[in-house]
Design an enzyme around this catalytic site. Structure first.
Site, PDB file in Angstrom:
ATOM      1  N   GLU A 120       4.177  11.381  -4.948  1.00  0.00           N
ATOM      2  CA  GLU A 120       2.763  11.019  -5.089  1.00  0.00           C
ATOM      3  C   GLU A 120       1.881  12.170  -4.616  1.00  0.00           C
ATOM      4  OE1 GLU A 120       1.204   7.073  -3.800  1.00  0.00           O
ATOM      5  OE2 GLU A 120      -0.205   8.268  -2.628  1.00  0.00           O
TER       6      GLU A 120
ATOM      7  N   ALA B 269     -11.228   5.205  -4.795  1.00  0.00           N
ATOM      8  CA  ALA B 269     -11.859   3.895  -4.969  1.00  0.00           C
ATOM      9  C   ALA B 269     -13.181   4.067  -5.706  1.00  0.00           C
ATOM     10  CB  ALA B 269     -12.086   3.261  -3.606  1.00  0.00           C
TER      11      ALA B 269
ATOM     12  N   ARG C 294      -5.753  -3.121  -7.984  1.00  0.00           N
ATOM     13  CA  ARG C 294      -7.102  -3.660  -7.914  1.00  0.00           C
ATOM     14  C   ARG C 294      -7.977  -2.704  -7.096  1.00  0.00           C
ATOM     15  NH1 ARG C 294     -10.023  -8.637  -4.972  1.00  0.00           N
ATOM     16  NH2 ARG C 294     -11.828  -8.628  -6.339  1.00  0.00           N
TER      17      ARG C 294
ATOM     18  N   GLN D 166       4.076  -0.201  -0.570  1.00  0.00           N
ATOM     19  CA  GLN D 166       3.330   0.408   0.525  1.00  0.00           C
ATOM     20  C   GLN D 166       4.336   1.161   1.394  1.00  0.00           C
ATOM     21  OE1 GLN D 166       0.901   1.792   1.782  1.00  0.00           O
ATOM     22  NE2 GLN D 166      -0.535   0.067   1.769  1.00  0.00           N
TER      23      GLN D 166
END
Ligand code: FAD
Length: 308
Positions: A7, A41, A97, A192
């Site tokens: 990542e 975000a 989300r 996570q």
């Protein structure tokens, strides 16, 4: 042979951009299953995320996975975002989300039209299939276009929370949410950060009992300083891994911090693989040396493929 993936996050300065692109060839040379790129975000990193994904797509043969968040977006905005990533050549997504702003409640209209990651999974499938039909009609000599566009299935990954999501009321709510994401069309779950093998392996057992069949990859990060551990705990809401924290705090210099963080991640990687994990998803912090050291320690790196 277990797989591994990495990542990355979009760089925030010219200096960190240079560092990332200096690390990328070594990450690619290691032979990851895919490299994922995070998304800020509320769309704050749309262009920088697309830049990093573009580098991977154009300069390598590694699958590039785009994280997407939908909180705060209307259906039209989220659809447009998905189209933009598909147009850039992305066919692999991590549908999230995202975190609602502090203090908001579910009834707040500014949280947008999509109430869960599962709804974003469905929307990605819908936009992708509409786009295929469109390409089918648009391209002259459509039988050829049919061959090109058909079967270009998207990979849609979702997040899973072995120790429970901070907003979740119970482990069964987390399992139901994961099951709903798979029912919506997700075909991969990435967890996570985990610090203990039992947390991951116990969660996978419960997910299988609940009916989840998709692959579940453990999220692992070599934690290279006590400060980074503190920051990660603040960001994820996970419980502090007490023994790792104690060892990092007791260490006297950076080299020892690195050794402790890498040894911990190697042992964790080996334990989850021994317990049945089919791969490791490594959070890189945009640096190649620590994650490659973890893979080397866990016996997952083909030395022939190493750049250095
Ligand atoms: P959801 O699965 O929809 O919900 C998360 C949990 O909240 C559910 O498990 C459920 O228990 C609970 N929940 C959902 N709806 C409700 C409700 N109505 N009432 C009460 N509880 C509810 N964030 C970013 O901004 N950018 C990234 O690139 C990014 N990458 C990530 C990658 C991974 C692998 C992980 C694990 C997280 C990542 N995050 C990222 C963080 C993520 O956005 C947050 O953890 C977010 O709070 C949850 O997103 P989700 O997709 O899991 O949401």
């Amino acid at each position: 042979m277990p797989t591994f993936s990495f990542e990355l996050y979009p760089p925030r300065s010219a200096r960190s951009e240079a560092a990332l692109y200096a690390s990328l060839p070594d990450l690619v040379a290691a032979g990851p299953e895919f490299i994922s790129v995070t998304y800020g975000a509320n769309g704050s990193s749309r262009e920088p995320s697309l830049d990093v994904l573009g580098h991977i797509l154009q300069g390598t043969n590694v699958q590039a996975m785009a994280h997407l968040t939908c909180v705060g977006s209307s259906y039209a905005q989220a659809s447009e975002l998905i189209r933009q990533f598909l147009d850039a050549g992305v066919t692999s997504f991590l549908a999230l989300r995202g975190d609602p702003p502090e203090g908001s409640v579910e009834a707040d209209s500014f949280l947008g039209d999509l109430g869960s990651a599962g709804e974003l999974v469905q929307l990605i499938h819908r936009v992708q299939s509409e786009r295929e039909q469109f390409a089918f009609l648009e391209v002259p000599g459509f039988p050829a276009a049919r061959r090109i566009t058909r079967g270009r299935k998207v990979t849609i990954a979702v997040a899973a929370f072995p120790n429970g999501h901070p907003r979740s009321r119970s482990i069964s709510q987390d399992l139901d949410t994961l099951l709903a994401k798979e029912a919506a069309g997700a075909n991969l779950a990435i967890t996570q950060l985990v610090f203990h093998a039992d947390d991951f392996l116990g969660f996978v057992d419960k997910a299988r009992e609940a009916g989840v069949t998709m692959r579940i990859l453990p999220g692992i990060m070599p934690v290279l300083s006590p400060q980074r551990l503190k920051r990660i705990i603040e960001l994820t809401g996970e419980a502090t891994p007490v023994e790792l924290e104690r060892r990092l705090l007791a260490a006297s210099d950076e080299a020892e911090h690195h050794r402790i963080g890498i040894d911990h991640a190697v042992a964790l990687g080996q334990e989850v693989i021994a317990g049945g994990a089919t791969g490791l998803h490594l959070y890189t912090f945009n640096q190649h040396e620590p994650v490659l050291a973890v893979l080397r320690g866990a016996g997952l790196l083909d030395r022939q493929k190493e750049h250095v």
